[in-house]
Design a protein around this motif. Structure first.
Motif, PDB file in Angstrom:
ATOM      1  N   GLU A 296      21.569  35.392  10.403  1.00 37.40           N
ATOM      2  CA  GLU A 296      20.323  36.027   9.960  1.00 37.40           C
ATOM      3  C   GLU A 296      19.768  36.932  11.054  1.00 37.40           C
ATOM      4  O   GLU A 296      19.309  38.048  10.773  1.00 37.40           O
ATOM      5  N   ASN A 297      19.819  36.486  12.312  1.00 38.67           N
ATOM      6  CA  ASN A 297      19.329  37.297  13.428  1.00 38.67           C
ATOM      7  C   ASN A 297      20.170  38.563  13.592  1.00 38.67           C
ATOM      8  O   ASN A 297      19.624  39.654  13.811  1.00 38.67           O
ATOM      9  N   ARG A 298      21.481  38.414  13.491  1.00 40.52           N
ATOM     10  CA  ARG A 298      22.357  39.582  13.606  1.00 40.52           C
ATOM     11  C   ARG A 298      22.090  40.575  12.486  1.00 40.52           C
ATOM     12  O   ARG A 298      22.086  41.793  12.704  1.00 40.52           O
ATOM     13  N   LEU A 299      21.849  40.069  11.285  1.00 40.44           N
ATOM     14  CA  LEU A 299      21.537  40.940  10.160  1.00 40.44           C
ATOM     15  C   LEU A 299      20.240  41.694  10.404  1.00 40.44           C
ATOM     16  O   LEU A 299      20.143  42.901  10.140  1.00 40.44           O
ATOM     17  N   THR A 300      19.239  41.004  10.939  1.00 41.59           N
ATOM     18  CA  THR A 300      17.960  41.652  11.238  1.00 41.59           C
ATOM     19  C   THR A 300      18.151  42.763  12.269  1.00 41.59           C
ATOM     20  O   THR A 300      17.607  43.866  12.119  1.00 41.59           O
TER      21      THR A 300
END
Length: 167
Positions: free
Chosen positions: A96-100
């Motif tokens: 999720e952090n990488r996607l953000t």
């Protein structure tokens, strides 16, 4: 199913008549029941029972096959459930952090593209207003090239080639 019941009734009636247990009243009852009951074809009963046995065996094979498939599906479901449960919450949060971060980088690149488009559209407008003398002109370039000795040699060779004088 009905032929089997009729067979049992007729067998019992025949036994009673053969054993001598049946008196005149029971003989009349036996004659009356024989006239009421249809004749049973033993060959037809045998064929029907063979057919029923065959259908029962096919149904048993179908049940076994479906049970096997059901077991396979259950095993696959357990395997998938294990796979899903093995994905850790930390891994999900990391994704999720990488996607953000990727979404933010994409937005930044879009802003840079818009800025470049804006500056590109402003520059030609400024060039049209003040710098008309610095633009390229083909006629001005011809004057520079025509004065060189290489140009004269090229033109002479071109005339010879076009005249098909290949020697």
């Amino acid at each position: 199913m009905k032929p089997i019941i009729l067979l049992v009734v007729l067998t019992l009636t025949g036994c009673l008549l053969c054993c001598g247990c049946a008196g005149p009243a029971s003989q009349r009852l036996a004659k009356k029941s024989e006239s009421l009951l249809p004749e049973i074809d033993v060959v037809q009963v045998k064929e029907n029972s063979d057919e029923a046995l065959k259908l029962a065996q096919e149904a048993k094979l179908d049940v076994q096959m479906l049970t096997t498939k059901n077991t396979e599906v259950d095993n696959k479901l357990i395997s998938l459930s294990d796979d899903v449960s093995s994905v850790s919450i930390a891994k999900i949060e990391e994704l999720e952090n990488r996607l953000t971060l990727l979404v933010e980088a994409f937005k930044d690149q879009q802003e840079q593209i818009k800025a470049l488009q804006t500056t590109a559209s402003v520059r030609p407008a400024a060039a049209k207003k003040g710098a008309q003398a610095s633009t390229f002109s083909p006629s001005a370039a011809n004057g520079v090239f025509n004065a060189t000795p290489e140009y004269e040699l090229y033109q002479s060779a071109l005339r010879t080639f076009n005249a098909r004088n290949y020697e």
